[in-house]
Design a protein around this motif. Structure first.
Motif, PDB file in Angstrom:
ATOM      1  N   HIS A 118       0.827  -1.204   0.000  1.00 52.93           N
ATOM      2  CA  HIS A 118       0.000   0.000   0.000  1.00 52.93           C
ATOM      3  C   HIS A 118       0.862   1.254   0.000  1.00 52.93           C
ATOM      4  CE1 HIS A 118      -2.784   3.124   1.358  1.00 52.93           C
ATOM      5  NE2 HIS A 118      -3.780   2.322   0.982  1.00 52.93           N
ATOM      6  N   LEU A 119       1.881   1.274   0.842  1.00 54.44           N
ATOM      7  CA  LEU A 119       2.756   2.436   0.931  1.00 54.44           C
ATOM      8  C   LEU A 119       3.503   2.652  -0.382  1.00 54.44           C
ATOM      9  CD1 LEU A 119       4.100   4.692   2.563  1.00 54.44           C
ATOM     10  CD2 LEU A 119       5.759   3.002   3.391  1.00 54.44           C
ATOM     11  N   ALA A 120       4.010   1.572  -0.984  1.00 58.91           N
ATOM     12  CA  ALA A 120       4.762   1.691  -2.233  1.00 58.91           C
ATOM     13  C   ALA A 120       3.892   2.274  -3.351  1.00 58.91           C
ATOM     14  CB  ALA A 120       5.307   0.330  -2.646  1.00 58.91           C
ATOM     15  N   LEU A 121       2.656   1.815  -3.461  1.00 54.81           N
ATOM     16  CA  LEU A 121       1.772   2.317  -4.506  1.00 54.81           C
ATOM     17  C   LEU A 121       1.356   3.756  -4.261  1.00 54.81           C
ATOM     18  CD1 LEU A 121      -0.530  -0.781  -5.137  1.00 54.81           C
ATOM     19  CD2 LEU A 121       1.347   0.046  -6.547  1.00 54.81           C
ATOM     20  N   ASP A 122       1.184   4.115  -3.011  1.00 56.22           N
ATOM     21  CA  ASP A 122       0.780   5.484  -2.694  1.00 56.22           C
ATOM     22  C   ASP A 122       1.897   6.473  -3.032  1.00 56.22           C
ATOM     23  OD1 ASP A 122      -1.339   7.156  -1.507  1.00 56.22           O
ATOM     24  OD2 ASP A 122       0.198   7.633  -0.017  1.00 56.22           O
ATOM     25  N   ILE A 123       3.129   6.089  -2.756  1.00 57.22           N
ATOM     26  CA  ILE A 123       4.264   6.953  -3.083  1.00 57.22           C
ATOM     27  C   ILE A 123       4.461   7.024  -4.593  1.00 57.22           C
ATOM     28  CG2 ILE A 123       6.768   7.193  -2.891  1.00 57.22           C
ATOM     29  CD1 ILE A 123       6.568   5.930  -0.113  1.00 57.22           C
ATOM     30  N   TYR A 124       4.281   5.903  -5.261  1.00 59.43           N
ATOM     31  CA  TYR A 124       4.594   5.812  -6.686  1.00 59.43           C
ATOM     32  C   TYR A 124       3.559   6.503  -7.567  1.00 59.43           C
ATOM     33  CZ  TYR A 124       5.861   3.669 -11.146  1.00 59.43           C
ATOM     34  OH  TYR A 124       6.230   3.461 -12.442  1.00 59.43           O
ATOM     35  N   GLY A 125       2.287   6.212  -7.328  1.00 60.19           N
ATOM     36  CA  GLY A 125       1.266   6.732  -8.225  1.00 60.19           C
ATOM     37  C   GLY A 125       0.135   7.478  -7.563  1.00 60.19           C
ATOM     38  N   GLY A 126       0.229   7.708  -6.247  1.00 58.77           N
ATOM     39  CA  GLY A 126      -0.837   8.418  -5.547  1.00 58.77           C
ATOM     40  C   GLY A 126      -2.100   7.572  -5.443  1.00 58.77           C
ATOM     41  N   SER A 127      -3.215   8.226  -5.264  1.00 59.48           N
ATOM     42  CA  SER A 127      -4.476   7.515  -5.056  1.00 59.48           C
ATOM     43  C   SER A 127      -4.915   6.728  -6.286  1.00 59.48           C
ATOM     44  CB  SER A 127      -5.575   8.514  -4.677  1.00 59.48           C
ATOM     45  OG  SER A 127      -5.742   9.487  -5.704  1.00 59.48           O
ATOM     46  N   LEU A 128      -4.393   7.085  -7.475  1.00 56.12           N
ATOM     47  CA  LEU A 128      -4.734   6.338  -8.686  1.00 56.12           C
ATOM     48  C   LEU A 128      -4.395   4.862  -8.535  1.00 56.12           C
ATOM     49  CD1 LEU A 128      -5.554   6.323 -11.727  1.00 56.12           C
ATOM     50  CD2 LEU A 128      -3.143   6.718 -12.248  1.00 56.12           C
ATOM     51  N   LEU A 129      -3.295   4.558  -7.832  1.00 55.79           N
ATOM     52  CA  LEU A 129      -2.868   3.178  -7.652  1.00 55.79           C
ATOM     53  C   LEU A 129      -3.170   2.623  -6.266  1.00 55.79           C
ATOM     54  CD1 LEU A 129       0.643   3.223  -9.410  1.00 55.79           C
ATOM     55  CD2 LEU A 129      -1.552   2.575 -10.368  1.00 55.79           C
ATOM     56  N   VAL A 180      -0.867  -0.013  12.381  1.00 48.85           N
ATOM     57  CA  VAL A 180      -0.762   1.072  13.362  1.00 48.85           C
ATOM     58  C   VAL A 180      -0.279   2.374  12.714  1.00 48.85           C
ATOM     59  CG1 VAL A 180       0.437   1.839  15.453  1.00 48.85           C
ATOM     60  CG2 VAL A 180      -0.368  -0.534  15.256  1.00 48.85           C
ATOM     61  N   PHE A 181       0.699   2.303  11.841  1.00 51.71           N
ATOM     62  CA  PHE A 181       1.365   3.520  11.355  1.00 51.71           C
ATOM     63  C   PHE A 181       1.035   3.910   9.910  1.00 51.71           C
ATOM     64  CE2 PHE A 181       4.316   1.749  14.582  1.00 51.71           C
ATOM     65  CZ  PHE A 181       4.257   2.790  15.496  1.00 51.71           C
ATOM     66  N   CYS A 182       0.491   3.000   9.106  1.00 47.73           N
ATOM     67  CA  CYS A 182       0.334   3.286   7.686  1.00 47.73           C
ATOM     68  C   CYS A 182      -1.125   3.107   7.265  1.00 47.73           C
ATOM     69  CB  CYS A 182       1.237   2.347   6.881  1.00 47.73           C
ATOM     70  SG  CYS A 182       1.416   2.769   5.144  1.00 47.73           S
ATOM     71  N   CYS A 183      -1.630   3.974   6.344  1.00 45.47           N
ATOM     72  CA  CYS A 183      -0.836   4.905   5.545  1.00 45.47           C
ATOM     73  C   CYS A 183      -1.515   6.271   5.486  1.00 45.47           C
ATOM     74  CB  CYS A 183      -0.635   4.385   4.127  1.00 45.47           C
ATOM     75  SG  CYS A 183       0.484   2.972   4.018  1.00 45.47           S
ATOM     76  N   ALA A 184      -2.400   6.557   6.448  1.00 46.45           N
ATOM     77  CA  ALA A 184      -3.160   7.811   6.392  1.00 46.45           C
ATOM     78  C   ALA A 184      -2.764   8.780   7.502  1.00 46.45           C
ATOM     79  CB  ALA A 184      -4.653   7.520   6.472  1.00 46.45           C
ATOM     80  N   GLY A 185      -1.642   8.546   8.141  1.00 50.34           N
ATOM     81  CA  GLY A 185      -1.303   9.361   9.297  1.00 50.34           C
ATOM     82  C   GLY A 185      -0.171  10.341   9.077  1.00 50.34           C
ATOM     83  N   GLY A 186       0.171  10.658   7.840  1.00 50.79           N
ATOM     84  CA  GLY A 186       1.250  11.605   7.595  1.00 50.79           C
ATOM     85  C   GLY A 186       2.584  10.917   7.395  1.00 50.79           C
ATOM     86  N   TRP A 187       3.575  11.729   6.965  1.00 54.11           N
ATOM     87  CA  TRP A 187       4.882  11.178   6.613  1.00 54.11           C
ATOM     88  C   TRP A 187       5.665  10.651   7.808  1.00 54.11           C
ATOM     89  CZ3 TRP A 187       6.347   9.683   2.048  1.00 54.11           C
ATOM     90  CH2 TRP A 187       5.703  10.220   0.931  1.00 54.11           C
ATOM     91  N   LEU A 188       5.488  11.255   8.976  1.00 52.58           N
ATOM     92  CA  LEU A 188       6.237  10.790  10.150  1.00 52.58           C
ATOM     93  C   LEU A 188       5.858   9.353  10.495  1.00 52.58           C
ATOM     94  CD1 LEU A 188       8.234  11.396  12.381  1.00 52.58           C
ATOM     95  CD2 LEU A 188       6.347  12.332  13.746  1.00 52.58           C
ATOM     96  N   ARG A 189       4.555   9.050  10.485  1.00 50.96           N
ATOM     97  CA  ARG A 189       4.116   7.692  10.801  1.00 50.96           C
ATOM     98  C   ARG A 189       4.581   6.712   9.720  1.00 50.96           C
ATOM     99  NH1 ARG A 189      -0.011   7.579  14.665  1.00 50.96           N
ATOM    100  NH2 ARG A 189      -0.932   5.706  13.745  1.00 50.96           N
ATOM    101  N   ARG A 190       4.605   7.172   8.483  1.00 52.79           N
ATOM    102  CA  ARG A 190       5.094   6.304   7.422  1.00 52.79           C
ATOM    103  C   ARG A 190       6.585   5.993   7.593  1.00 52.79           C
ATOM    104  NH1 ARG A 190       2.263   8.474   1.823  1.00 52.79           N
ATOM    105  NH2 ARG A 190       0.113   8.551   2.590  1.00 52.79           N
TER     106      ARG A 190
END
Length: 541
Positions: A353-364, A489-499
């Motif tokens: 989930h984190l990899a896709l969110d960084i790579y393509g945003g919500s589209l992926l 617990v930490f991913c993926c809607a809690g901001g960059w610090l939690r990520r």
């Protein structure tokens, strides 16, 4: 050439190929991330699924059988390279025939995309077909380079071609976005053109040089690269031609298994063009490590096994020194790909989930994307093991065994297409991955049974490479649990610090797994250090 020298060359080739594939995947990774911001997912779906399938089908069916046949056996000793070159030039007329047939199918039998969202479909189909034929012009040179371990040529040629392709794509996407499919067609023509040019320039300079003399290269003049009859010899080696025909019949089935999901998407319309684009992007991300690590290893060590072992003979009928080396290498390769595959499966689940969110945003990252990537992470493990086992099996099989295996491949191809269609209607894009897993498992089972029979009468048991140490399994199990909890617990809607915390947890778990490998898999570590890493570093010192 001794078996030790062959192993050294295969290891060097694998190291260079891994480096090359890493660069390719990174460039493609960045290029896809860039184009996602400028073009529609429908356009990406047509390019990455339908047009790429046209190109890959054309070149695979035109050259794969020739490559396998001409790179097997005692290539440099008991073979007339004049006859080999003549045989390899048959790939060009064969490619032209396939291009005409496939272009007609793609233009007249398949659904045509909406011209408003995917413009210039017809010309793009023709240009992708021409690019495949253009690449076949370099096929005799590619085989000569691979057989004589000119590994740097492949690295330089494909690197320059990929850089040129990416540059053209970026420029046209930014400044000529209205060109639609012309953008990707032009970039692909540039890619194959650069490949042919690099190989041609290299061999023009190489033939007749001192380096060619030192390598005992069998051809002397540029004219020797062209097809012609040698005095007292048939135009082609009939034994080699029959072996090529056996692999050619098998290539149809292997292509269906390799690109099966694309064929189902293209011919059965189970997914829209937009969904095809998302699936293909996720598929490319999931297969990135498999392609830049597993595929180069398979290609390089297929040449090693083909040269060390005599095709069609069991372990008792071979030189025992060669069989011992082949068994040891096979065991280490199985352990290597198994460990890598397990690591990808464990950490891929928690970080998809984190990899896709960084790579393509919500589209992926929204919808089915994360589930697709998690499923693919598990599939990578099967892909890794199958690559090495079939690498050995295809190098050791006799021509008769290859023909018999064609029937197995036919059954697998039919079952795969059926399962893909049924499972896709049931589970969407994940159904393609499930069908791949089932068929890959059957292929692995067949290869394992063959390897078991091959070494049954000897004292070597290379399949022990599929048994990881208990400490490594424990480290992987703990890492799977910890990273799953960390994601919740930490991913993926809690901001960059939690990520970042989630990434740090994964890094710590990965270090623990690597420590377990270093402590328990000493033979594997020694093999990687001496046969892969050292070969590469020595070439650069």
């Amino acid at each position: 050439m001794s078996s030790r020298d062959v192993l050294k060359n295969a290891s060097t080739s694998a190291s260079y190929n891994v480096l090359l594939q890493v660069m390719f995947r990174l460039l493609t990774f960045l290029l896809n991330a860039f184009t996602l911001r400028f073009v529609s997912k429908e356009l990406i779906g047509v390019v990455n699924v339908r047009l790429t399938l046209l190109y890959s089908t054309l070149v695979f069916l035109s050259r794969e059988a020739f490559r396998r046949a001409c790179l097997s056996g005692e290539t440099g000793t008991n073979r007339s390279w004049r006859q080999v070159v003549n045989l390899l030039w048959l790939t060009l007329p064969l490619g032209v025939l396939w291009a005409v047939l496939l272009v007609c199918v793609w233009l007249w039998l398949l659904e045509v995309p909406d011209a408003r969202t995917v413009p210039y479909y017809g010309p793009a189909v023709v240009l992708f077909g021409l690019s495949g034929v253009q690449e076949l012009l370099a096929e005799p040179l590619w085989v000569l380079a691979q057989a004589h371990m000119l590994v740097r040529l492949k690295v330089v040629a494909e690197s320059l071609a990929m850089i040129a392709k990416c540059s053209v794509t970026v420029v046209l996407v930014v400044f000529a976005r209205g060109w639609g499919l012309y953008i990707f067609s032009a970039a692909h023509m540039v890619y194959t053109g650069f490949l042919v040019l690099c190989y041609a320039v290299y061999f023009i300079r190489f033939l007749g040089s001192e380096e060619a003399e030192k390598k005992s290269f069998p051809l002397r003049r540029v004219g020797d690269l062209l097809p012609r009859r040698a005095d007292g010899e048939p135009l082609v080696d009939r034994t080699l031609a029959r072996l090529t025909w056996s692999f050619f019949k098998q290539s149809f089935l292997k292509q269906i298994l390799t690109e099966g999901e694309r064929y189902v998407m293209t011919f059965l319309n189970v997914l829209s063009f937009g969904d095809q684009g998302v699936y293909d992007i996720v598929n490319n991300l999931g297969s990135m490590v498999a392609r830049f690590i597993f595929l180069p290893i398979e290609e390089s060590f297929y040449i090693f096994f083909g040269k060390v072992l005599k095709r069609g003979r069991d372990a008792r009928s071979q030189k025992q020194e060669d069989v011992s080396m082949a068994a040891e290498v096979l065991e280490c390769l199985l352990k290597l790909v198994l460990v890598i595959g397990l690591v990808i499966s464990v950490f891929g689940y928690a970080y998809s989930h984190l990899a896709l969110d960084i790579y393509g945003g919500s589209l992926l990252s929204s919808g089915a994307g994360p589930g697709l990537l998690r499923s693919y992470s598990c599939y990578v493990l099967l892909l890794a093991v199958n690559g090495v086992t079939e690498c050995f099996v295809f190098a050791a099989m006799s021509q008769e065994e290859v023909d018999k295996y064609n029937l197995v491949m036919l059954a697998l191809s039919v079952s795969f297409l059926f399962l893909s269609y049924v499972l896709t209607w049931w589970a969407g894009g994940v159904g393609f991955i499930l069908a791949n897993c089932l068929n890959m498992g059957l292929r692995i089972l067949h290869s394992l049974l063959y390897i078991q029979r091959y070494f049954q009468s000897s004292g070597w048991r290379p399949l022990r490479g599929l048994l990881p140490s208990p400490l490594l399994l424990l480290a992987l199990a703990v890492s799977a649990g910890v990273t799953a909890v960390s994601e919740a617990v930490f991913c993926c809607a809690g901001g960059w610090l939690r990520r970042l915390v989630h990434v740090a947890v994964g890094a710590a778990c990965l270090v623990a797994v690597l420590v377990a490998v270093l402590l328990t898999e000493t033979r594997l570590v020694q093999f990687v250090r001496t046969q892969l890493l050292d070969r590469y570093t020595k070439k650069h010192t």
